[in-house]
Design an enzyme around this catalytic site. Sequence first.
Site, PDB file in Angstrom:
ATOM      1  CB  SER A  88     103.225  39.034  54.688  1.00  0.00           C
ATOM      2  OG  SER A  88     102.270  38.056  55.054  1.00  0.00           O
ATOM      3  CG  HIS A 130      83.405  64.823  49.871  1.00  0.00           C
ATOM      4  ND1 HIS A 130      82.926  65.109  51.123  1.00  0.00           N
ATOM      5  CD2 HIS A 130      83.491  66.002  49.211  1.00  0.00           C
ATOM      6  CE1 HIS A 130      82.700  66.421  51.222  1.00  0.00           C
ATOM      7  NE2 HIS A 130      83.043  66.989  50.081  1.00  0.00           N
TER       8      HIS A 130
END
Length: 462
Positions: free
Chosen positions: A301, A175
């Site tokens: 990038s 979770h």
Amino acid sequence: MTDLPRSDPLAAVSPLDGRYAGRTAPLSPYASESALMRARVRVEVDYLLALADLDATPLTLDEAERADLRALYEEFDADDARLVKQIEVEGTEAFSATNHDVKAVEYFLRTAVDESVYPWIHFGLTSEDVNNLAQRLLVKPAVEEVLLPALAEVRDELTQLAQDNRDLPMLARTHGQPATPTTFGKEMAVYAARLGKAMARTNEAAEELSGKLAGASGTYAAHVAAYPDVDWRAFSREFVTSLGLDHTALTTQVNPCDDLATLFDALRGVNNVLVDLDRDMWLYVSDRYLGQRTVEGETGSSTMPHKVNPIDFENSEGNLSKANSDLTFLADYVTTSRLQRDLSDSTVKRNIGAAFAHCLIGYGKTTKGLDKVVPNEQVMRDELESTPEIIGEAVQTILRREGDTAAYERVKELTRGRNVTIEDFHDLFADLDVDESVREELLALTPATYTGVASDLVDDLD
């Protein structure tokens, strides 16, 4: 802008034949229009030879003629493909344009045989008899000789990561929250095992591809009308299985294609495993559990020079998701046909190669991404040490063993929603009414060593 020739990859409408042309090239012998032409020629030639073997037909072919016929598909080349296409769309001096791709193959064969053989080419067949067999003669090796070997490379990378990092402790998350520790190697072994099972299902589906040869509506009507004493059902079964395919006895004009749907679903299962893997690896990179080897000259990038992006996993996820969308559509569509047939399946099946191409790109990108990752042991260990509450499960389980009926509640009160330290646990242990040996057992617990038999589980990889 200067017009680019249509053959230039920069002018391609699809990235499969443009940006990714180099990566999809291994599928060209199985997914191109030329490949389909060649496979049709093979079906027509082998069928002609099978007819010549029947005592009932007056067709006779000597060994030299048989070799020449087989050479038509064994040596089928670009010039042959262009001629077939010309017969279809333009016509030649001998033939008007057919506007029919299978009929064009029939006329192509006429250019290479004696006129006495003409009546026996495509004898009693419907186009689907040829197409369904030709398509499977391409799909089967595309899976077995291109896709499965590419998947084997992924599994090999996973297996190596599993074996190399079997003892590397790592925080697990359920979770999204800190959970019982595992090892990085064991997590990679899980994916390797899942992928192996999915590959086995895919291989089995490819082995069970099934063909039909039963005429215009699946009744052998034309064959029986011409030669009622021939056992055409046995002939069809023997012919189809001689091509390395299972035989489908009950059909309409079309092969029902449940076999193709099974294969597409199996490939979707493979891809689902890898999409799950791609997303986990992306998150591990994001959490700095994994670093990535840099590639000389590569830009991460356009504005942030420091970045090394997990682009291989992202690319794989995108391509495999696209593949699954196509495979789902194909599996649903090819198994339905109005009444005895409609022709919509013909254009749809031409996209099988595109679905396979997205698979192949994804498999290659996942392999590349796995080859570049480097586990960051210090980050993993630091996070384990900063999350001592994860030994709570072990504590309450040991106390339960000792008969403590409030063990779960005791640990819950200490840890739930709180920032807890290992010293907090030690204080708890000091106050427990337990044998000293049990207290020592509890004090020996650490997040990094609470991994059960995770490292041994790697040995369960086949």
